[in-house]
Design a protein around this motif. Structure first.
Motif, short mmCIF file in Angstrom:
data_model
loop_
_atom_site.label_atom_id
_atom_site.label_comp_id
_atom_site.label_asym_id
_atom_site.label_seq_id
_atom_site.Cartn_x
_atom_site.Cartn_y
_atom_site.Cartn_z
N THR A 4 9.10 -7.72 6.59
CA THR A 4 9.18 -7.90 5.15
C THR A 4 10.63 -8.11 4.78
O THR A 4 11.53 -7.57 5.42
CB THR A 4 8.59 -6.69 4.39
OG1 THR A 4 8.59 -6.97 3.01
CG2 THR A 4 9.38 -5.43 4.63
N SER A 274 -2.84 -1.01 11.14
CA SER A 274 -3.38 -2.15 10.38
C SER A 274 -3.03 -2.02 8.89
O SER A 274 -2.60 -2.99 8.25
CB SER A 274 -4.90 -2.22 10.56
OG SER A 274 -5.44 -3.26 9.79
N HIS A 275 -3.21 -0.81 8.33
CA HIS A 275 -2.87 -0.59 6.93
C HIS A 275 -1.36 -0.71 6.70
O HIS A 275 -0.92 -1.23 5.67
CB HIS A 275 -3.36 0.79 6.48
CG HIS A 275 -4.83 0.87 6.26
ND1 HIS A 275 -5.49 0.11 5.33
CD2 HIS A 275 -5.79 1.63 6.87
CE1 HIS A 275 -6.78 0.39 5.35
NE2 HIS A 275 -6.99 1.30 6.28
N ARG A 277 0.77 -2.52 8.47
CA ARG A 277 1.11 -3.95 8.55
C ARG A 277 0.79 -4.65 7.23
O ARG A 277 1.55 -5.48 6.75
CB ARG A 277 0.36 -4.61 9.69
CG ARG A 277 0.87 -4.26 11.07
CD ARG A 277 0.11 -5.02 12.15
NE ARG A 277 0.57 -4.67 13.47
CZ ARG A 277 1.66 -5.13 14.06
NH1 ARG A 277 2.42 -5.99 13.39
NH2 ARG A 277 2.01 -4.76 15.26
N LYS A 278 -0.37 -4.34 6.68
CA LYS A 278 -0.77 -4.95 5.42
C LYS A 278 0.19 -4.59 4.30
O LYS A 278 0.53 -5.42 3.45
CB LYS A 278 -2.18 -4.51 5.06
CG LYS A 278 -2.74 -5.17 3.80
CD LYS A 278 -4.17 -4.74 3.54
CE LYS A 278 -4.70 -5.40 2.28
NZ LYS A 278 -6.10 -4.98 1.98
N GLY A 281 3.92 -6.03 5.21
CA GLY A 281 3.93 -7.46 5.43
C GLY A 281 4.08 -8.26 4.15
O GLY A 281 4.22 -9.48 4.20
N GLN A 282 4.08 -7.59 3.02
CA GLN A 282 4.24 -8.29 1.76
C GLN A 282 5.71 -8.65 1.55
O GLN A 282 6.58 -7.83 1.73
CB GLN A 282 3.80 -7.39 0.59
CG GLN A 282 2.37 -6.90 0.70
CD GLN A 282 2.07 -5.89 -0.38
OE1 GLN A 282 1.98 -6.23 -1.53
NE2 GLN A 282 1.90 -4.63 0.00
#
Length: 286
Positions: A4, A274-275, A277-278, A281-282
């Motif tokens: 990010t 996974s959470h 990264r989500k 990743g913004q």
């Protein structure tokens, strides 16, 4: 890996800089904490107030003054979030101890503490209420579970294995669930220098490369110390002043994050990664 980017392209006027310095000073006075005349924070506050006053008279601003302003702006963004916070006294006192010039490379308790605040602030900018100032340093609230974040500034690669080991112990002693280690790598850059590039994207790409190289270089060590599924990964954070030759403004603060996740994680840990990264990743702009 996932990254990010954060950059501040807004030009802060000298008048605004003086206001920010006064707000920091007022925050300490409201808490009854007297700043030592020789502290790094006092240096930034007085320098910014002097700069605001003199620029109003001359209209001229030197390069060194701009850099001082960017240092103070970074501190201000973190400190203002402490107003009304239950742990504000603890962090306000820690920010008084040591140097706060980000292009200096000597270890500093003040900058160590500021890194914790910056990780906390940045996570909450990505999603409101995502993080709390709690053991091990920051507690990240994900939809799947909580993840404890240990924050470590790296001043030298010497004895780095000890730093990693201490971070793992800190997480396991203070966090019953999963953990991640965030490493600030800005102090591995040359002393007294920002990052020069033609464009903002060029500077961001350089910082991304530095984060990637850092994580790749130490991947085997992470695998060794993170074995098991409780420490799910490492986060490289590069925060620096960038000197842009083509685009404007010429000088800005920029921050780059890159996440490495440990291999062979169990299902719960994979869900947490996974959470995470989500979340990080913004792409965000400060």
């Amino acid at each position: 890996m996932i990254e990010t980017r954060s950059k501040n392209r807004k030009t802060i006027t000298m008048s605004e800089l003086g206001d920010r310095a006064s707000e920091i000073d007022d925050l300490y006075k409201a808490e009854g904490i007297k700043l030592h005349p020789q502290s790094g924070l006092t240096e930034l506050i007085n320098g910014a107030l002097e700069l605001a006053s003199s620029s109003n008279k001359t209209g001229q601003v030197a390069e060194g003054d701009i850099l001082l302003g960017l240092h103070l702006e970074r501190v201000h963004k973190a400190l203002m979030l402490l107003r009304g916070h239950a742990k504000r006294q603890h962090y306000l006192r820690k920010l008084c101890t040591g140097d706060l010039r980000f292009m200096n490379r000597t270890p500093s308790p003040a900058r160590n503490s500021l890194f914790e605040l910056e990780v906390w602030r940045s996570l909450n900018e990505l999603r409101a209420g995502a993080a709390e100032l709690d053991e091990p340093d920051v507690m990240l609230r994900l939809p799947s579970m909580n993840v404890g974040v240990a924050c470590k500034k790296i001043y030298s690669k010497a004895n780095f294995s000890k730093t990693v080991s201490n971070a793992v112990k800190q997480i396991r002693a203070n966090c019953p669930g999963l953990g991640i280690v965030a490493f600030s790598i800005e102090d591995l850059f040359p002393e007294g220098e920002g990052v020069g590039a033609d464009t903002f994207d060029g500077a961001a790409d350089f910082l991304s490369g530095q984060c990637h190289n850092f994580l790749a270089e130490h991947q085997d060590m992470f695998i060794k110390y993170f074995k098991g599924s409780d420490i799910v990964g490492a986060l490289a954070v590069a925060s620096t002043i960038v000197d842009i030759r083509i685009e404007k403004p010429r000088y800005s603060n920029m921050q780059q994050w890159l996440l490495w996740s440990a291999p062979e994680l169990n299902e719960n840990a994979q869900n947490a990664v996974s959470h995470l990264r989500k979340l990080i990743g913004q792409v965000k702009s400060a």
